[in-house]
Design a protein around this motif. Structure first.
Motif, PDB file in Angstrom:
ATOM      1  N   GLU A  66       0.809  -1.219   0.000  1.00 44.15           N
ATOM      2  CA  GLU A  66       0.000   0.000   0.000  1.00 44.15           C
ATOM      3  C   GLU A  66       0.839   1.264   0.000  1.00 44.15           C
ATOM      4  OE1 GLU A  66      -2.116   0.931   3.587  1.00 44.15           O
ATOM      5  OE2 GLU A  66      -0.742  -0.230   4.799  1.00 44.15           O
ATOM      6  N   GLU A  67       2.105   1.170   0.438  1.00 44.74           N
ATOM      7  CA  GLU A  67       2.926   2.366   0.581  1.00 44.74           C
ATOM      8  C   GLU A  67       3.339   2.969  -0.755  1.00 44.74           C
ATOM      9  OE1 GLU A  67       5.873   0.418   3.053  1.00 44.74           O
ATOM     10  OE2 GLU A  67       5.310   1.720   4.696  1.00 44.74           O
ATOM     11  N   ILE A  68       3.328   2.170  -1.839  1.00 42.12           N
ATOM     12  CA  ILE A  68       3.768   2.701  -3.126  1.00 42.12           C
ATOM     13  C   ILE A  68       2.636   2.752  -4.143  1.00 42.12           C
ATOM     14  CG2 ILE A  68       6.114   1.849  -2.766  1.00 42.12           C
ATOM     15  CD1 ILE A  68       5.455  -0.328  -4.860  1.00 42.12           C
ATOM     16  N   ARG A  69       1.401   2.495  -3.702  1.00 41.65           N
ATOM     17  CA  ARG A  69       0.290   2.496  -4.633  1.00 41.65           C
ATOM     18  C   ARG A  69       0.043   3.901  -5.157  1.00 41.65           C
ATOM     19  NH1 ARG A  69      -3.284   1.130  -1.372  1.00 41.65           N
ATOM     20  NH2 ARG A  69      -2.958  -1.109  -1.430  1.00 41.65           N
ATOM     21  N   LYS A  70       0.034   4.043  -6.479  1.00 44.25           N
ATOM     22  CA  LYS A  70      -0.186   5.354  -7.074  1.00 44.25           C
ATOM     23  C   LYS A  70      -1.122   5.221  -8.266  1.00 44.25           C
ATOM     24  CE  LYS A  70       4.419   7.181  -5.938  1.00 44.25           C
ATOM     25  NZ  LYS A  70       5.695   7.680  -6.499  1.00 44.25           N
ATOM     26  N   GLY A  71      -2.096   6.108  -8.348  1.00 47.16           N
ATOM     27  CA  GLY A  71      -2.924   6.193  -9.533  1.00 47.16           C
ATOM     28  C   GLY A  71      -4.001   5.129  -9.646  1.00 47.16           C
ATOM     29  N   GLU A  72      -4.926   5.389 -10.552  1.00 47.82           N
ATOM     30  CA  GLU A  72      -6.079   4.517 -10.741  1.00 47.82           C
ATOM     31  C   GLU A  72      -5.691   3.193 -11.381  1.00 47.82           C
ATOM     32  OE1 GLU A  72      -9.912   3.397 -10.323  1.00 47.82           O
ATOM     33  OE2 GLU A  72      -8.907   5.190  -9.557  1.00 47.82           O
ATOM     34  N   VAL A  74      -3.102   1.231 -10.891  1.00 41.56           N
ATOM     35  CA  VAL A  74      -2.740   0.237  -9.876  1.00 41.56           C
ATOM     36  C   VAL A  74      -3.980  -0.209  -9.117  1.00 41.56           C
ATOM     37  CG1 VAL A  74      -1.338  -0.213  -7.829  1.00 41.56           C
ATOM     38  CG2 VAL A  74      -0.428   1.181  -9.685  1.00 41.56           C
ATOM     39  N   GLY A  75      -4.901   0.739  -8.874  1.00 41.21           N
ATOM     40  CA  GLY A  75      -6.130   0.385  -8.188  1.00 41.21           C
ATOM     41  C   GLY A  75      -6.920  -0.671  -8.947  1.00 41.21           C
ATOM     42  N   ARG A  80      -8.730  -6.372  -9.439  1.00 38.72           N
ATOM     43  CA  ARG A  80      -8.744  -7.576 -10.251  1.00 38.72           C
ATOM     44  C   ARG A  80      -8.021  -8.717  -9.534  1.00 38.72           C
ATOM     45  NH1 ARG A  80      -6.419  -7.888 -16.366  1.00 38.72           N
ATOM     46  NH2 ARG A  80      -4.438  -8.153 -15.269  1.00 38.72           N
ATOM     47  N   ALA A  81      -6.948  -8.379  -8.811  1.00 38.62           N
ATOM     48  CA  ALA A  81      -6.232  -9.411  -8.053  1.00 38.62           C
ATOM     49  C   ALA A  81      -7.133 -10.007  -6.978  1.00 38.62           C
ATOM     50  CB  ALA A  81      -4.975  -8.812  -7.419  1.00 38.62           C
ATOM     51  N   ILE A  82      -7.963  -9.166  -6.346  1.00 39.67           N
ATOM     52  CA  ILE A  82      -8.913  -9.676  -5.354  1.00 39.67           C
ATOM     53  C   ILE A  82      -9.944 -10.570  -6.041  1.00 39.67           C
ATOM     54  CG2 ILE A  82     -10.701  -9.051  -3.682  1.00 39.67           C
ATOM     55  CD1 ILE A  82      -9.125  -6.493  -3.107  1.00 39.67           C
ATOM     56  N   ARG A 104     -10.861  -0.677   2.595  1.00 35.60           N
ATOM     57  CA  ARG A 104     -11.501  -0.802   1.276  1.00 35.60           C
ATOM     58  C   ARG A 104     -11.316  -2.213   0.728  1.00 35.60           C
ATOM     59  NH1 ARG A 104      -8.815   4.332   0.225  1.00 35.60           N
ATOM     60  NH2 ARG A 104     -10.316   6.040   0.369  1.00 35.60           N
ATOM     61  N   GLU A 105     -10.083  -2.712   0.819  1.00 35.70           N
ATOM     62  CA  GLU A 105      -9.809  -4.068   0.342  1.00 35.70           C
ATOM     63  C   GLU A 105     -10.656  -5.084   1.095  1.00 35.70           C
ATOM     64  OE1 GLU A 105      -5.086  -3.345  -0.773  1.00 35.70           O
ATOM     65  OE2 GLU A 105      -5.658  -4.809   0.748  1.00 35.70           O
TER      66      GLU A 105
END
Length: 202
Positions: A66-72, A74-75, A80-82, A104-105
């Protein structure tokens, strides 16, 4: 502190199939396990050890950073991974509830598990009591109150419901236990669950 990318172990032979949500194209059951955790609490210790244990057992794991998540973009990959994972493993640490992303996850994992009996949630109570996660103490309830003040009741209510629902599931209580032994037991349980699912599907 060096940045670490999302850790994933892909199965190159995995068949392409449609996602469980809304017919979006995805890589099907690309991952066996999705690890949900607050990075600053556990990424360099418990979660890292669990990831390598699962990975070493041939289990395909998605470990989000979560520390490097940037932008839509990656979201979208994250959701999709979930969708594409079979087993969800939320790791509840003391500051877990302070992370809006973790919550959220978690809410989305609960939503996916409600839609499909093939999805399983296996919670780990790392250094908290299930009562904390059920919002019966101040530890998580105070964090949720701060989110509610900032984001509003409607946004936070599904997070509260997800926490209380998952905390009622039988999981692993790691307080006061030797983590090495517990990680092995958790890896064995996940392997067993995956084997049962594969046998059922066959």
């Amino acid at each position: 502190m060096a940045l670490v990318t999302m850790k994933r172990k892909r199965d190159s032979d995995a068949a392409t199939s449609s996602s469980t949500s809304g017919g979006n194209e995805s890589l099907g059951a690309e991952f066996d396990v999705f690890l949900n955790f607050r990075g600053p609490d556990t990424r360099l210790n418990f979660t890292d050890h669990l990831y390598h244990s699962l990975n070493g057992a041939g289990i395909r794991v998605f470990m989000d950073n979560e520390e490097i998540r940037k932008g839509e973009k990656v979201g979208e990959e994250l959701w999709r991974a979930i969708d594409d994972s079979r087993i969800y493993v939320p790791i509840f640490s003391r500051d877990y509830a302070s992370s809006a992303w973790c919550l959220r996850e978690l809410a989305y994992m609960v939503e996916c598990s409600r839609r499909s009996t093939e999805k399983v949630i296996v919670p780990i109570f790392l250094d908290v009591d299930p009562r904390d996660v059920k919002l019966r103490t101040e530890l998580y309830s105070d964090a949720l109150k701060k989110h509610e003040d900032r984001l509003g009741y409607d946004k936070v209510q599904p997070w509260k419901e997800a926490l209380t629902e998952v905390a009622s599931i039988g999981g692993w209580d790691c307080r006061g236990e030797r983590q090495g032994e517990l990680i092995k037991l958790i890896t064995d349980e996940v392997s067993m669950r995956l084997a049962k699912k594969s046998s059922s599907s066959a």
